[in-house]
Scaffold this active site. Structure first.
Site, PDB file in Angstrom:
ATOM      1  N   ASP A  65      43.888 -46.250 -35.501  1.00  0.00           N
ATOM      2  CA  ASP A  65      42.862 -46.046 -34.480  1.00  0.00           C
ATOM      3  C   ASP A  65      43.285 -44.974 -33.497  1.00  0.00           C
ATOM      4  O   ASP A  65      44.421 -44.502 -33.521  1.00  0.00           O
ATOM      5  CB  ASP A  65      42.560 -47.374 -33.751  1.00  0.00           C
ATOM      6  CG  ASP A  65      43.812 -48.195 -33.462  1.00  0.00           C
ATOM      7  OD1 ASP A  65      44.906 -47.605 -33.453  1.00  0.00           O
ATOM      8  OD2 ASP A  65      43.699 -49.407 -33.250  1.00  0.00           O
ATOM      9  N   ASP A 134      42.661 -61.004 -28.072  1.00  0.00           N
ATOM     10  CA  ASP A 134      41.298 -61.455 -28.413  1.00  0.00           C
ATOM     11  C   ASP A 134      41.076 -61.476 -29.922  1.00  0.00           C
ATOM     12  O   ASP A 134      39.941 -61.637 -30.378  1.00  0.00           O
ATOM     13  CB  ASP A 134      40.245 -60.575 -27.716  1.00  0.00           C
ATOM     14  CG  ASP A 134      40.273 -59.121 -28.177  1.00  0.00           C
ATOM     15  OD1 ASP A 134      41.097 -58.774 -29.059  1.00  0.00           O
ATOM     16  OD2 ASP A 134      39.467 -58.323 -27.652  1.00  0.00           O
ATOM     17  N   HIS A 136      41.686 -59.018 -32.141  1.00  0.00           N
ATOM     18  CA  HIS A 136      41.366 -57.770 -32.855  1.00  0.00           C
ATOM     19  C   HIS A 136      42.536 -57.326 -33.727  1.00  0.00           C
ATOM     20  O   HIS A 136      43.692 -57.595 -33.405  1.00  0.00           O
ATOM     21  CB  HIS A 136      40.923 -56.656 -31.900  1.00  0.00           C
ATOM     22  CG  HIS A 136      41.980 -56.110 -30.986  1.00  0.00           C
ATOM     23  ND1 HIS A 136      41.813 -56.003 -29.624  1.00  0.00           N
ATOM     24  CD2 HIS A 136      43.219 -55.606 -31.216  1.00  0.00           C
ATOM     25  CE1 HIS A 136      42.879 -55.461 -29.080  1.00  0.00           C
ATOM     26  NE2 HIS A 136      43.762 -55.212 -30.025  1.00  0.00           N
ATOM     27  N   GLU A 141      37.050 -55.256 -32.357  1.00  0.00           N
ATOM     28  CA  GLU A 141      36.919 -56.284 -31.331  1.00  0.00           C
ATOM     29  C   GLU A 141      36.028 -57.430 -31.839  1.00  0.00           C
ATOM     30  O   GLU A 141      35.336 -57.296 -32.858  1.00  0.00           O
ATOM     31  CB  GLU A 141      36.310 -55.660 -30.072  1.00  0.00           C
ATOM     32  CG  GLU A 141      37.161 -54.562 -29.429  1.00  0.00           C
ATOM     33  CD  GLU A 141      38.385 -55.096 -28.682  1.00  0.00           C
ATOM     34  OE1 GLU A 141      38.939 -56.146 -29.073  1.00  0.00           O
ATOM     35  OE2 GLU A 141      38.794 -54.443 -27.700  1.00  0.00           O
TER      36      GLU A 141
HETATM   37  C1  F6R Z   1      46.978 -50.331 -32.160  1.00  0.00           C
HETATM   38  C2  F6R Z   1      46.218 -51.426 -32.694  1.00  0.00           C
HETATM   39  C3  F6R Z   1      46.008 -52.688 -31.948  1.00  0.00           C
HETATM   40  C4  F6R Z   1      47.305 -53.331 -31.485  1.00  0.00           C
HETATM   41  C5  F6R Z   1      47.001 -54.585 -30.682  1.00  0.00           C
HETATM   42  C6  F6R Z   1      48.263 -55.262 -30.200  1.00  0.00           C
HETATM   43  O1  F6R Z   1      47.019 -49.267 -33.107  1.00  0.00           O
HETATM   44  O2  F6R Z   1      45.747 -51.285 -33.765  1.00  0.00           O
HETATM   45  O3  F6R Z   1      45.334 -53.604 -32.764  1.00  0.00           O
HETATM   46  O4  F6R Z   1      48.087 -53.637 -32.604  1.00  0.00           O
HETATM   47  O5  F6R Z   1      46.210 -54.252 -29.592  1.00  0.00           O
HETATM   48  O6  F6R Z   1      48.907 -54.426 -29.301  1.00  0.00           O
HETATM   49  P1  F6R Z   1      50.397 -54.740 -28.829  1.00  0.00           P
HETATM   50  O7  F6R Z   1      51.255 -54.623 -30.048  1.00  0.00           O
HETATM   51  O8  F6R Z   1      50.713 -53.649 -27.845  1.00  0.00           O
HETATM   52  O9  F6R Z   1      50.389 -56.098 -28.261  1.00  0.00           O
END
Ligand code: F6R
Length: 259
Positions: A65, A134, A136, A141
């Site tokens: 992403d 959440d 994702h 989301e």
């Molecule tokens: C980032 C991504 C997100 C993160 C998620 C957890 O490329 O795809 O899904 O993996 O927001 O973020 P952290 O690891 O910072 O808790």
């Protein structure tokens, strides 16, 4: 779905083992790279193994992403984060890492082009994932279609608050939109390896592994994947109903069976 509950350092080593095993068998494998804090220890471990001889010279990689609209030189632009945390520290060829173009004039066209470039590469062999509080994965989301492909999404308030720590604590500086691989894009990868640590992830991990498959907890789609590995520390595992069973299963795992 395999669930491994172990200390964070061991989880990073296990994920790196899976990547290393893949590359030893196919030096031209295609990796899927996540950003955020969860994969950082894996990248450190892979960099250490690169110094011991593991090469990424033939590897291609696709990011999950990207924020929309962050300037090209912004340190939190995911393209720059991956370059800093991983690509620049190993021998990936120039141009080997691709990501959705969050600065494109035509964002839908950029998303379609990104899907085509993943397909042209033959798909992703191993996708590293984190999970949001959440539920994702990538930036799919709650409410995301389980059949979704790369597209623009609006980040939830929760995700923007969670990610404010990367923007000096300022929620207002976290972009509102992103381009993200869809759930179906991620599900097309041949092996999914998700890492989660900390109590803040416990409910999302519980839903991911044990909840009903639902767009309300997008990561639950992984229950439908034939080869999904969930690597969690004790805190992230603290709401798992079958935690004892997962621990026992891993302790009794045949030595010949990798992740
Ligand atoms: C980032 C991504 C997100 C993160 C998620 C957890 O490329 O795809 O899904 O993996 O927001 O973020 P952290 O690891 O910072 O808790």
């Amino acid at each position: 779905m395999e669930v491994v509950i172990a200390p964070a350092g061991e989880l990073a080593r296990l994920a790196a083992d899976a990547v290393e095993g893949l590359l030893r068998g196919n030096p031209e494998a295609v990796l899927g790279l996540a950003t955020g804090s969860s994969p950082l220890a894996v990248y450190d471990e892979l960099v250490a193994r690169h110094k011991e001889g593991l090469s990424f010279a033939g590897v291609r990689a696709f990011m999950l992403d990207e924020y929309v609209g962050l300037p090209a030189d912004h340190p939190e632009r995911y393209r720059n984060v991956i370059e800093k945390e991983f690509a620049s520290r190993v021998d990936l060829a120039p141009g080997a890492v691709k990501g959705p173009d969050g600065l494109a004039d035509d964002l839908p066209a950029a998303c379609a082009a990104y899907e085509a470039s993943i397909a042209d590469a033959g798909g992703v062999d191993l996708q590293i994932l984190g999970i949001g509080t959440d539920g994702h994965i990538a930036f799919n989301e709650p409410g995301s279609s389980l059949a979704s492909r790369t597209r623009i999404k609006t980040l939830t308030k929760q995700t923007r608050e969670d990610n404010a720590r990367f923007f000096g604590g300022s929620v207002d500086d976290v972009p509102r939109h992103c381009l993200t691989q869809g759930l179906a894009t991620i599900m097309a990868a041949r092996h999914l390896v998700l890492l989660a640590s900390g109590r803040a992830k416990a409910e999302a991990v519980h839903q991911l592994v044990e909840g009903p498959v639902s767009a309300m907890w997008p990561a639950t789609v992984m229950q439908l994947h034939p080869h999904a590995t969930v690597l969690v520390d004790d805190a992230a595992a603290s709401r798992l109903q079958l935690a004892d069973y997962y621990r026992q299963t891993y302790a009794d795992k045949p030595g010949w069976q990798g992740l």
